[in-house]
Design an enzyme around this catalytic site. Structure first.
Site, PDB file in Angstrom:
ATOM      1  N   SER A   1       0.858  -1.199   0.000  1.00  0.00           N
ATOM      2  CA  SER A   1       0.000   0.000   0.000  1.00  0.00           C
ATOM      3  C   SER A   1       0.887   1.239   0.000  1.00  0.00           C
ATOM      4  O   SER A   1       1.973   1.240   0.605  1.00  0.00           O
ATOM      5  CB  SER A   1      -0.876   0.019   1.251  1.00  0.00           C
TER       6      SER A   1
ATOM      7  N   TYR B   1      -0.831  -0.564  10.340  1.00  0.00           N
ATOM      8  CA  TYR B   1      -1.191  -0.960   8.970  1.00  0.00           C
ATOM      9  C   TYR B   1      -0.062  -0.573   8.012  1.00  0.00           C
ATOM     10  O   TYR B   1       0.404  -1.384   7.208  1.00  0.00           O
ATOM     11  CB  TYR B   1      -2.503  -0.301   8.552  1.00  0.00           C
TER      12      TYR B   1
HETATM   13  P1  NAP Z   1     -11.419  -6.084   1.148  1.00  0.00           P
HETATM   14  O1  NAP Z   1     -12.420  -5.684   0.118  1.00  0.00           O
HETATM   15  O2  NAP Z   1     -11.761  -5.919   2.588  1.00  0.00           O
HETATM   16  O3  NAP Z   1     -11.003  -7.603   0.868  1.00  0.00           O
HETATM   17  C1  NAP Z   1     -10.114  -8.269   1.717  1.00  0.00           C
HETATM   18  C2  NAP Z   1     -10.049  -9.726   1.308  1.00  0.00           C
HETATM   19  O4  NAP Z   1      -9.211 -10.421   2.238  1.00  0.00           O
HETATM   20  C3  NAP Z   1     -11.400 -10.398   1.337  1.00  0.00           C
HETATM   21  O5  NAP Z   1     -11.495 -11.316   0.283  1.00  0.00           O
HETATM   22  C4  NAP Z   1     -11.393 -11.131   2.669  1.00  0.00           C
HETATM   23  O6  NAP Z   1     -12.256 -12.248   2.547  1.00  0.00           O
HETATM   24  C5  NAP Z   1      -9.929 -11.535   2.775  1.00  0.00           C
HETATM   25  N1  NAP Z   1      -9.536 -11.759   4.157  1.00  0.00           N
HETATM   26  C6  NAP Z   1      -9.659 -10.917   5.201  1.00  0.00           C
HETATM   27  N2  NAP Z   1      -9.237 -11.504   6.334  1.00  0.00           N
HETATM   28  C7  NAP Z   1      -8.816 -12.758   5.986  1.00  0.00           C
HETATM   29  C8  NAP Z   1      -8.304 -13.862   6.703  1.00  0.00           C
HETATM   30  N3  NAP Z   1      -8.108 -13.813   8.036  1.00  0.00           N
HETATM   31  N4  NAP Z   1      -7.994 -14.991   6.028  1.00  0.00           N
HETATM   32  C9  NAP Z   1      -8.200 -15.070   4.693  1.00  0.00           C
HETATM   33  N5  NAP Z   1      -8.694 -14.064   3.956  1.00  0.00           N
HETATM   34  C10 NAP Z   1      -9.015 -12.920   4.602  1.00  0.00           C
HETATM   35  O7  NAP Z   1     -10.065  -5.302   0.937  1.00  0.00           O
HETATM   36  P2  NAP Z   1      -9.277  -4.858  -0.382  1.00  0.00           P
HETATM   37  O8  NAP Z   1      -9.307  -3.391  -0.407  1.00  0.00           O
HETATM   38  O9  NAP Z   1      -9.687  -5.636  -1.555  1.00  0.00           O
HETATM   39  O10 NAP Z   1      -7.812  -5.259   0.087  1.00  0.00           O
HETATM   40  C11 NAP Z   1      -6.994  -6.192  -0.585  1.00  0.00           C
HETATM   41  C12 NAP Z   1      -5.553  -5.833  -0.293  1.00  0.00           C
HETATM   42  O11 NAP Z   1      -5.289  -4.543  -0.817  1.00  0.00           O
HETATM   43  C13 NAP Z   1      -5.209  -5.768   1.199  1.00  0.00           C
HETATM   44  O12 NAP Z   1      -3.941  -6.353   1.404  1.00  0.00           O
HETATM   45  C14 NAP Z   1      -5.176  -4.286   1.473  1.00  0.00           C
HETATM   46  O13 NAP Z   1      -4.332  -3.964   2.556  1.00  0.00           O
HETATM   47  C15 NAP Z   1      -4.638  -3.772   0.157  1.00  0.00           C
HETATM   48  N6  NAP Z   1      -4.904  -2.342  -0.096  1.00  0.00           N
HETATM   49  C16 NAP Z   1      -6.173  -1.878  -0.137  1.00  0.00           C
HETATM   50  C17 NAP Z   1      -6.402  -0.515  -0.342  1.00  0.00           C
HETATM   51  C18 NAP Z   1      -7.778   0.075  -0.371  1.00  0.00           C
HETATM   52  O14 NAP Z   1      -7.906   1.312  -0.271  1.00  0.00           O
HETATM   53  N7  NAP Z   1      -8.836  -0.725  -0.518  1.00  0.00           N
HETATM   54  C19 NAP Z   1      -5.311   0.348  -0.527  1.00  0.00           C
HETATM   55  C20 NAP Z   1      -4.023  -0.166  -0.479  1.00  0.00           C
HETATM   56  C21 NAP Z   1      -3.836  -1.523  -0.276  1.00  0.00           C
HETATM   57  P3  NAP Z   1     -13.029 -13.014   3.737  1.00  0.00           P
HETATM   58  O15 NAP Z   1     -13.663 -11.971   4.605  1.00  0.00           O
HETATM   59  O16 NAP Z   1     -13.986 -13.873   2.984  1.00  0.00           O
HETATM   60  O17 NAP Z   1     -11.988 -13.812   4.435  1.00  0.00           O
END
Ligand code: NAP
Length: 259
Positions: A139, A152
């Site tokens: 990120s 984070y």
């Molecule tokens: P999201 O929509 O909340 O999705 C997170 C995913 O991770 C879901 O599929 C969730 O599925 C899974 N997950 C969460 N806890 C887990 C666990 N204990 N075991 C296995 N799977 C788990 O978030 P996102 O924005 O797509 O984030 C994806 C990645 O991008 C993350 O690493 C995040 O830090 C990074 N990121 C996001 C942003 C942003 O602004 N959205 C910015 C920079 C980086 P389940 O609940 O079904 O397990």
């Protein structure tokens, strides 16, 4: 030649589900990992129907060592898998003094430990066969302590460093490693971290973010920062960092530390 299968963590929604969609449309079989089996099943049958690729579902909580071990075994043993997308991750609301120690520990288990363990499970096999890829979702927050998302951001700084180090080690062996640094992207992450809807920053749409990250992937870029329009700033930052290296070889402290 058969395209390698892609194992994607956090594939039930958001960035991971979007990667699943894009790799399926490119003709890659998939292995989808997350906790919510029903959501994974629904995505898998949609993608099978729309693209004809094979999609396996591997439900696992990556903070649970027993369940993690099953995913690791799959990465070690399934020679069809040639690409790992280490995407599962979470945020954590509040300031450091308000965050319970257990919540900090859980965040580290997911955002750091699972990423390192899964890379460790797959890297020896990919290196031995001399191809494949590891995509790690870091990120932009990992570069910005000023944002105040301290733990984070620290987990995401780990993911960036891990990726840069692995790229140096595995690149010459034929394995491509990419760190992707999104900034605010519209997914469920913010709500899950307890963010107040009214205080959310402007967001990039998830499809645009993943398509940009895939453009970086296709050009074999090591670090991809979709929102950074002036890419030379990253190069300048890396040059400044490397300019410190000779100093790290000094055997006497700098004069400013003289007693
Ligand atoms: P999201 O929509 O909340 O999705 C997170 C995913 O991770 C879901 O599929 C969730 O599925 C899974 N997950 C969460 N806890 C887990 C666990 N204990 N075991 C296995 N799977 C788990 O978030 P996102 O924005 O797509 O984030 C994806 C990645 O991008 C993350 O690493 C995040 O830090 C990074 N990121 C996001 C942003 C942003 O602004 N959205 C910015 C920079 C980086 P389940 O609940 O079904 O397990």
């Amino acid at each position: 030649m058969t395209k390698p299968a892609v194992l994607i963590t956090g594939a039930s929604t958001g960035i991971g589900a979007t990667y699943a969609d894009r790799f399926a449309r490119r003709g890659h079989d998939l292995v989808l990992v997350a906790r919510d089996a029903a959501r994974l099943d629904a995505l898998a049958s949609k993608l099978r129907g729309e693209t004809g690729v094979a999609v396996d579902v591997l439900p696992a909580d990556l903070t649970n060592l027993d369940q993690m071990t099953v995913v690791e075994a799959r990465l070690r043993d399934d020679d069809r898998i040639g690409i790992l997308i280490n995407n599962a991750g979470a945020g954590l609301g509040g300031s450091f003094v308000d965050q319970p120690t257990e919540a900090v520990d859980r965040l580290i288990a997911l955002n750091i430990t699972s990423v390192a363990r899964l890379a460790s499970a797959v890297a020896p096999r990919l290196a031995a066969r001399g191809d494949g890829a590891i995509i790690n979702i870091s990120s932009a927050v990992g570069l910005v302590p000023e944002y105040g998302m301290t733990v984070y951001g620290a987990t995401k700084a780990f993911v960036l460093f891990l990726s840069q180090g692995l790229a140096l080690e595995l690149g010459p062996k034929g394995v491509y490693v990419q760190a992707v640094l999104p900034a605010a992207t519209r997914t469920e992450l913010w709500g899950r971290a307890g963010a107040d809807e009214a205080s959310l920053p402007p967001m990039m749409e998830v499809g645009e973010m993943v398509d940009a990250a895939l453009a970086g992937y296709d050009s074999r870029e090591g670090v991809t920062i979709p929102p950074l329009h002036d890419g030379e700033l990253w190069d300048t930052f890396q040059t400044a960092r490397r300019s410190m290296l000779p100093g790290f070889g000094e055997i006497h402290p700098a004069p400013r530390y003289a007693a």
